[in-house]
Design an enzyme around this catalytic site. Structure first.
Site, PDB file in Angstrom:
ATOM      1  N   HIS A 139       0.806  -1.225   0.000  1.00 32.30           N
ATOM      2  CA  HIS A 139       0.000   0.000   0.000  1.00 32.30           C
ATOM      3  C   HIS A 139       0.839   1.275   0.000  1.00 32.30           C
ATOM      4  O   HIS A 139       0.310   2.354  -0.256  1.00 32.30           O
ATOM      5  CB  HIS A 139      -0.964   0.007   1.193  1.00 32.30           C
ATOM      6  CG  HIS A 139      -2.146  -0.881   1.016  1.00 32.30           C
ATOM      7  ND1 HIS A 139      -3.274  -0.502   0.312  1.00 32.30           N
ATOM      8  CD2 HIS A 139      -2.376  -2.153   1.432  1.00 32.30           C
ATOM      9  CE1 HIS A 139      -4.158  -1.490   0.322  1.00 32.30           C
ATOM     10  NE2 HIS A 139      -3.631  -2.507   0.989  1.00 32.30           N
ATOM     11  N   ASP A 146      -7.660  -2.191  -1.448  1.00 31.53           N
ATOM     12  CA  ASP A 146      -8.548  -3.102  -0.729  1.00 31.53           C
ATOM     13  C   ASP A 146      -9.962  -2.701  -1.092  1.00 31.53           C
ATOM     14  O   ASP A 146     -10.351  -1.530  -0.920  1.00 31.53           O
ATOM     15  CB  ASP A 146      -8.343  -2.965   0.782  1.00 31.53           C
ATOM     16  CG  ASP A 146      -6.963  -3.411   1.227  1.00 31.53           C
ATOM     17  OD1 ASP A 146      -6.363  -4.268   0.551  1.00 31.53           O
ATOM     18  OD2 ASP A 146      -6.488  -2.898   2.257  1.00 31.53           O
ATOM     19  N   GLU A 206      -6.165 -12.600   1.541  1.00 32.10           N
ATOM     20  CA  GLU A 206      -7.149 -11.533   1.740  1.00 32.10           C
ATOM     21  C   GLU A 206      -7.997 -11.386   0.478  1.00 32.10           C
ATOM     22  O   GLU A 206      -7.513 -10.922  -0.549  1.00 32.10           O
ATOM     23  CB  GLU A 206      -6.436 -10.208   2.049  1.00 32.10           C
ATOM     24  CG  GLU A 206      -5.572 -10.256   3.298  1.00 32.10           C
ATOM     25  CD  GLU A 206      -4.765  -8.993   3.527  1.00 32.10           C
ATOM     26  OE1 GLU A 206      -4.198  -8.848   4.624  1.00 32.10           O
ATOM     27  OE2 GLU A 206      -4.684  -8.141   2.598  1.00 32.10           O
ATOM     28  N   HIS A 209      -7.832  -7.799  -1.243  1.00 32.07           N
ATOM     29  CA  HIS A 209      -6.581  -7.120  -1.598  1.00 32.07           C
ATOM     30  C   HIS A 209      -6.144  -7.452  -3.026  1.00 32.07           C
ATOM     31  O   HIS A 209      -5.874  -8.607  -3.355  1.00 32.07           O
ATOM     32  CB  HIS A 209      -5.474  -7.520  -0.628  1.00 32.07           C
ATOM     33  CG  HIS A 209      -4.160  -6.834  -0.881  1.00 32.07           C
ATOM     34  ND1 HIS A 209      -3.703  -5.784  -0.111  1.00 32.07           N
ATOM     35  CD2 HIS A 209      -3.223  -7.030  -1.833  1.00 32.07           C
ATOM     36  CE1 HIS A 209      -2.526  -5.377  -0.576  1.00 32.07           C
ATOM     37  NE2 HIS A 209      -2.222  -6.128  -1.624  1.00 32.07           N
TER      38      HIS A 209
END
Length: 235
Positions: A139, A146, A206, A209
């Protein structure tokens, strides 16, 4: 369903091998862009700002190439669909706050956990909050987002919430379990395949993500990472 048939295929197992083969970052110099409010089909949820985390941004910043590919996602889907972005560019101080928050949750849930075990769990869900120019947290490159899908303005049920710290958050969880939750499985499939079709890659621990241009993307695409650490994330 109006969506193309390939968007309903099973999600393949996540392969975490190959990090040693990722070549050095070749920063392309692509600018960050503020995509907040650019289209009614992308809503920025500002999740960490809502939580009151130190340094959380009130605007959604991503690299220009990420913005272009998010528009491709929308072009691939019927108008009823939209995107809810939880987080984009993330300053290091926000990363530190998230890391500390997750660490506390795990320690409370697992009293007596060893430091080594704790680090292994944290590695799956949150990057270490340190400035590493050779291996920047996703990030901090502007290449990671996300997000989730919405239908008629309502977020689709993916089986867990954002930032869930269990194995149920693994993108292929519902491919590996027989719990009668086909709807959640199919909705994860749709998100996964439409994002991949637009040029993104998913981090398998995730479901929310996705990234383009960073080291995760380069590893899966067997290419060269083009996004490095953004100076805007320093501090």
């Amino acid at each position: 369903m109006d969506e193309p048939e390939q968007f309903w295929k099973p999600i393949p197992p996540y392969d975490d091998r190959g990090w040693d083969l990722v070549p050095p970052i070749e920063e392309c110099g692509e600018p960050l862009v503020d995509i907040t409010g650019r289209t009614p089909r992308i809503l920025y949820g500002a999740s960490y700002l809502r939580q009151g985390l130190d340094g959380a941004l009130d605007r959604c910043w991503v690299r220009e190439g990420v913005w272009e590919r998010l528009r491709r996602v929308l072009a691939l889907l019927p108008e009823r669909y939209s995107l809810l972005i939880f987080d984009g560019l993330r300053p290091l101080r926000v990363q530190r706050a998230i890391y500390g928050q997750f660490k506390t949750v795990i320690q409370e849930e697992r009293p007596g956990i060893s430091a080594a075990e704790l680090e292994l769990i944290l590695e799956d869900y949150v990057a270490r909050p340190v400035k590493r120019l050779d291996r920047p947290a996703p990030h901090t490159t502007g290449g990671a987002v996300d997000l989730t899908l919405c239908l008629d303005g309502t977020p689709m049920d993916m089986g867990t919430g954002f930032d869930n710290l269990t194995s149920q958050a693994h993108t292929d969880w519902f491919e590996r379990t027989d719990g009668g939750r086909e709807t959640m499985r199919d909705q994860r499939r749709l998100l996964f395949h439409v994002m991949e079709a637009a040029g993104f890659v998913n981090y398998g621990c995730e479901w929310w993500h996705y990234s383009y241009g960073d080291r995760q993307w380069a590893r899966q695409k067997k290419g060269v990472p083009i996004y490095g650490f953004c100076p805007e994330c320093d501090g």
